[in-house]
Scaffold this motif. Structure first.
Motif, short mmCIF file in Angstrom:
data_model
loop_
_atom_site.label_atom_id
_atom_site.label_comp_id
_atom_site.label_asym_id
_atom_site.label_seq_id
_atom_site.Cartn_x
_atom_site.Cartn_y
_atom_site.Cartn_z
N ALA A 141 14.53 24.61 44.35
CA ALA A 141 14.94 25.74 45.20
C ALA A 141 16.12 26.43 44.54
O ALA A 141 16.98 25.77 43.94
CB ALA A 141 15.33 25.24 46.59
N GLU A 155 14.77 26.51 51.28
CA GLU A 155 15.01 25.16 50.79
C GLU A 155 15.02 24.11 51.89
O GLU A 155 14.96 22.91 51.63
CB GLU A 155 16.32 25.09 50.01
N ALA A 180 17.27 19.27 42.15
CA ALA A 180 18.23 19.76 43.14
C ALA A 180 19.59 19.23 42.74
O ALA A 180 19.77 18.01 42.62
CB ALA A 180 17.86 19.29 44.54
N THR A 229 18.06 18.40 48.87
CA THR A 229 17.32 19.58 49.33
C THR A 229 16.00 19.17 49.98
O THR A 229 15.12 18.60 49.31
CB THR A 229 17.06 20.53 48.15
N TYR A 285 13.21 20.72 50.93
CA TYR A 285 11.99 21.24 50.32
C TYR A 285 11.60 20.40 49.11
O TYR A 285 10.44 20.01 48.94
CB TYR A 285 12.20 22.69 49.90
#
Length: 324
Positions: free
Chosen positions: A94, A138, A163, A168, A170
């Motif tokens: 993200a 995200e 990340a 995160t 997502y």
């Protein structure tokens, strides 16, 4: 941009007060969110001091990566082994990590002659998030899982989730979904003991310390991601026979710059003159590796291409076979 790729921006609900409290507690423990004590007031520094400060912080990144070289090498070997059996390499992230993945994926076809579907970048929020922040994307676990499902992952595929925070939603959901589908998974973060690392088959946690601008993980963390992805894609392609000596030989001459580079490559590798390089490149349809093999073995371009295929694209083996 590599394809296939998620293209829809997933709508997510506004975070609740409870969710915000939980996240606040989580990020309060992260090195990537900490204030850098060396630079308490950036505006008080001269421009020259700011430049020197950023440069000195960036210089810490390679040393941090060095501590994880063994893990990175293991990851590359796992990915290369799977790709040699027909698997794909998927990057998922993200924001900045997602863009880094798309950047690295998009450079593989012109550099190594790979099909765009072989190395894929997936970003939370889809195509719109490449050029403009889609900040709430995200937080969607559902979207992370759905984007992996859309790729129809298999056992020979590898998924690198990135990340800086390592938390995160997502990306964690994407890694869990990819692992459930049987793919090899890597959780790459810039904090130790991360949730992302725990969700993956292999945790790659490279702590680069507080950012020059506190919390701006596009800086040292982003630099770390870029350097590591350079290693993963380049060394994997070396292992897959996409290079010869230290030269790019699987590129195709599709524009003026690449045509000139291809001719120089032929001349450097084979010792031929410019006219021979041009003729060989034309006969091989712009495929540098096939042109090299034709020159070094004396085979017609079509036969050289066949011999390459019979040797899984490995030029040294094809040269040996063609000169027996």
């Amino acid at each position: 941009m590599s394809s296939p790729e998620n293209t829809e921006t997933t709508e997510t609900t506004e975070p609740t007060a409870t969710t915000i409290d939980s996240v606040r507690a989580e990020i309060g423990t992260l090195v990537t969110e900490a204030a850098n004590p060396k630079y308490p007031d950036l505006a008080a520094l001269s421009t020259q001091e700011l430049v020197a400060g950023m440069n000195s912080e960036d210089a810490l990144v390679p040393a941090a990566i060095e501590k994880q070289q063994e893990t990175i090498a293991t990851i590359i070997e796992e990915i290369a082994a799977r790709m040699s059996r027909g698997g794909r390499l998927i990057y998922v992230g993200a924001g900045t990590p997602g863009r880094m993945g798309i950047l690295d994926a998009s450079e593989c076809p012109p550099t190594f002659g790979t099909d765009p579907s072989l190395v894929v970048g997936v970003i939370a929020g889809g195509r719109a998030a490449v050029n403009q922040a889609v900040e709430n994307a995200e937080d969607s676990e559902e979207a992370g899982a759905a984007d992996m499902a859309a790729l129809t992952l298999r056992a020979n595929d590898s998924v690198v989730g990135m990340a800086a925070s390592g938390r995160t939603p997502y990306v964690i959901a994407a890694i869990k979904a990819a692992r459930a589908q049987g793919a090899y998974t890597v959780g790459f973060s810039c904090n130790t003991n991360s949730l992302l690392g725990a969700a993956a088959d292999t945790a790659l946690e490279i702590e680069v310390g507080p950012e020059f601008l506190s919390g701006s993980t596009r800086l040292k963390s982003g630099t770390c991601q870029k350097l590591v992805l350079n290693m993963i894609s380049t060394i994997t392609m070396v292992r897959l026979g996409k290079t010869y000596k230290n030269v790019m030989v699987d590129l195709r001459a599709t524009n003026a710059k690449l045509h000139a580079r291809s001719e120089r490559t032929l001349m450097r590798v084979t010792g031929c003159d410019a006219a021979t390089a041009t003729a060989a490149l034309t006969a091989a349809g712009g495929h540098v590796k096939a042109a090299i093999l034709a020159i070094m073995t004396g085979l017609p371009a079509e036969q050289a291409a066949t011999l390459l295929a019979e040797n899984a694209g490995f030029l040294p083996a094809a040269i040996d076979a063609g000169t027996e």
